[in-house]
Design a protein around this motif. Sequence first.
Motif, PDB file in Angstrom:
ATOM      1  N   ASP A 162       0.839  -1.207   0.000  1.00  0.00           N
ATOM      2  CA  ASP A 162       0.000   0.000   0.000  1.00  0.00           C
ATOM      3  C   ASP A 162       0.870   1.252   0.000  1.00  0.00           C
ATOM      4  O   ASP A 162       0.532   2.257  -0.619  1.00  0.00           O
ATOM      5  CB  ASP A 162      -0.891   0.039   1.257  1.00  0.00           C
ATOM      6  CG  ASP A 162      -1.865  -1.130   1.294  1.00  0.00           C
ATOM      7  OD1 ASP A 162      -2.124  -1.713   0.222  1.00  0.00           O
ATOM      8  OD2 ASP A 162      -2.348  -1.459   2.395  1.00  0.00           O
ATOM      9  N   VAL A 163       1.979   1.186   0.737  1.00  0.00           N
ATOM     10  CA  VAL A 163       2.875   2.348   0.814  1.00  0.00           C
ATOM     11  C   VAL A 163       3.447   2.640  -0.577  1.00  0.00           C
ATOM     12  O   VAL A 163       3.474   3.790  -1.029  1.00  0.00           O
ATOM     13  CB  VAL A 163       4.019   2.102   1.828  1.00  0.00           C
ATOM     14  CG1 VAL A 163       4.898   3.344   1.943  1.00  0.00           C
ATOM     15  CG2 VAL A 163       3.471   1.704   3.193  1.00  0.00           C
ATOM     16  N   ILE A 164       3.867   1.585  -1.273  1.00  0.00           N
ATOM     17  CA  ILE A 164       4.433   1.774  -2.618  1.00  0.00           C
ATOM     18  C   ILE A 164       3.335   2.229  -3.583  1.00  0.00           C
ATOM     19  O   ILE A 164       3.549   3.136  -4.387  1.00  0.00           O
ATOM     20  CB  ILE A 164       5.107   0.475  -3.109  1.00  0.00           C
ATOM     21  CG1 ILE A 164       6.175   0.036  -2.107  1.00  0.00           C
ATOM     22  CG2 ILE A 164       5.722   0.679  -4.497  1.00  0.00           C
ATOM     23  CD1 ILE A 164       6.756  -1.341  -2.377  1.00  0.00           C
ATOM     24  N   ASP A 165       2.146   1.608  -3.492  1.00  0.00           N
ATOM     25  CA  ASP A 165       1.016   2.019  -4.343  1.00  0.00           C
ATOM     26  C   ASP A 165       0.745   3.522  -4.192  1.00  0.00           C
ATOM     27  O   ASP A 165       0.435   4.208  -5.158  1.00  0.00           O
ATOM     28  CB  ASP A 165      -0.256   1.258  -3.953  1.00  0.00           C
ATOM     29  CG  ASP A 165      -0.269  -0.184  -4.464  1.00  0.00           C
ATOM     30  OD1 ASP A 165       0.530  -0.500  -5.376  1.00  0.00           O
ATOM     31  OD2 ASP A 165      -1.057  -0.996  -3.939  1.00  0.00           O
ATOM     32  N   ASN A 166       0.883   4.002  -2.961  1.00  0.00           N
ATOM     33  CA  ASN A 166       0.586   5.414  -2.693  1.00  0.00           C
ATOM     34  C   ASN A 166       1.745   6.338  -3.046  1.00  0.00           C
ATOM     35  O   ASN A 166       1.622   7.551  -2.927  1.00  0.00           O
ATOM     36  CB  ASN A 166       0.235   5.600  -1.207  1.00  0.00           C
ATOM     37  CG  ASN A 166      -1.196   5.180  -0.915  1.00  0.00           C
ATOM     38  OD1 ASN A 166      -2.049   5.224  -1.799  1.00  0.00           O
ATOM     39  ND2 ASN A 166      -1.457   4.747   0.299  1.00  0.00           N
TER      40      ASN A 166
END
Lengths: 434, 178
Positions: B160-164
């Motif tokens: 999720d961190v990378i997606d964001n």
Amino acid sequence: MGMTLTEKILARASGMQCVHPGDNVWVQADILMTHDVCGPGTIGILKREFGKNAKVFDRNKIVFTPDHYIFTKDEMCLRNIDTCRAFAKEQELPYFYDPGTSSYSGVCHVTLPEKGHCRPGEVVFGTDSHTCTYGAFGEFSTGIGNTDAAFVMGTGKLLVKVPASMKFVFDGKFPKGVMGKDVILRVIGDIGVEGGTYRAMEFAGSAIAGLSMEERMTICNMAIEGGAKNGIIAPDAVTLEYVNRRNVSGKKYECVYSDPDANYFSTRTYRAEELVPCVALAHSPDNYAATKDCSDRKVDRAYVGSCTGGKISDFAAAAEILNGRKVAVPTYLVPATVEVAAAFDTVKIAGKTLAHIFAEAGCLPPAPPSCAACLGGPQDTFGRTNGNEVCISTTNRNFIGRMGSKSAQVILASPYTVAASAVTGRITDPREFL
Amino acid sequence: MNVITGKIFVVGDNIDTDQIIPAHYLNLVPTNPSELEQLGSHALSGLPDALGRFVPEGAMKTPYTIIVGGRNFGCGSSREHAPISIGAAGAKAVVAESYARIFFRNCIATGALYPVESDRRICDEAKTGDEAVLDMGAGTLTLTASGKSFQVRPIGAAKDVIDNGGLFEHARKSGMLK
């Protein structure tokens, strides 16, 4: 269940009673260290994310040590130092060791201890993988990237996964000719370059207790070469003598020790007497070989320097071998800091200064203190490999191209072994000369 | 992002950060856009010449979307320039058996790359230039030509961190930071 030294420090720094390996905890930083290679990027992120008027979380807790690319004509490198300098001025940082001024020091990992920024029980983050060096002082210390560093700069905190601890116990006394470098190369040879990944490496035992702070720093410095998050050694009288003599602000600290019932991921016990002078052959720090088993290998140059092997005791060891002998290959000397460089003229062996011994032995004139060719660097870096040289070095990494040229080989060794090899032009067991 | 498709670039074990971005390029500051682009053009330029070029001579971008490696990918330095240069070159993911700790963390903090772990040693069974589909939802890397499929592990919450787009964007989107 008790806690290890590393767990206890992280528990305290996160305000928890108790932490366990695998827990993710928000840890309060006591020191954030950065330098000229990662500082400008970190500053860029701080400003982008916290605004152009952003302030560091605590100016007394930032230690800024330009050290990588200092003595170069490369304009980008010089611009980066200017960026650091402007930031230090803007933020009124008291601990900016400014190149070209009397406050310049040199390599960060020797500067922080020398200038009194290392204290037991504290938490240090740094934008350099060898930040694990400070674990020698009984503190938690680890390397981070620019983005994490900008987060710490702005907030003083970082999310840390608590590492399980691997214990390495050395009982007895290391034999003459064996240095801290031999100890850590042996450990890395045994566990491999990823044997410590996601772990703390704790070094203990009577032989470790018998080592000076500088030797302990060498051992913790290379924990990252085993993949570890941090290296650490419990504080003792040797630690306190060093720390209390230098502690910059007289800041209070509290020593932390592993509980007797602490849980370790693994424990390896060594008899110190069994260790021998050794090398890590190209191109990996875990490519262990006893020095005496590769004495047929020629070297083209020798290099003494870096955070790992450029401290006063490292040069004193090299001088012990070089005194009254001549080097057979070009020998490059780069003191880590200004304090180390000054010791060339004050520390004596058999009545002769280190500077005198090195000059008589035919070493190249020493370079000014910096990281220099440990990591290659700009083309005009002192000692940089530019061809297919075989360099025996007191530095920490022998990856392909590490000291500049992809065709060169780097052999890692202690200052004793490097100096002995410089004399003969082949890998040489220093005990032949001691 | 769940599915990434493109050519793969295959390397072996212990690809260290000096091979990913040689130290003489660390004079480039990643927060300056033009220097970030230059860092991309030098990504993986420290590899032995026999492995071929990740970014072609004279080009700024790589034709490869996914790097396939062995054990301990990204070992060595904490230089964030390493994941950033690979991302700036245009690659999206690395699929390796294991990662060095700081590199893995820097991938997430910067959002530059998905560091995906595989159980199998894919680097021995695929070659540079193969077309592949990485499906992080299904947990597979599939070689298009042969149809051969390998399991990959979920990145977990870090995805999720990378997606964001990295630590700061994620912290803002999730309300941790204003």
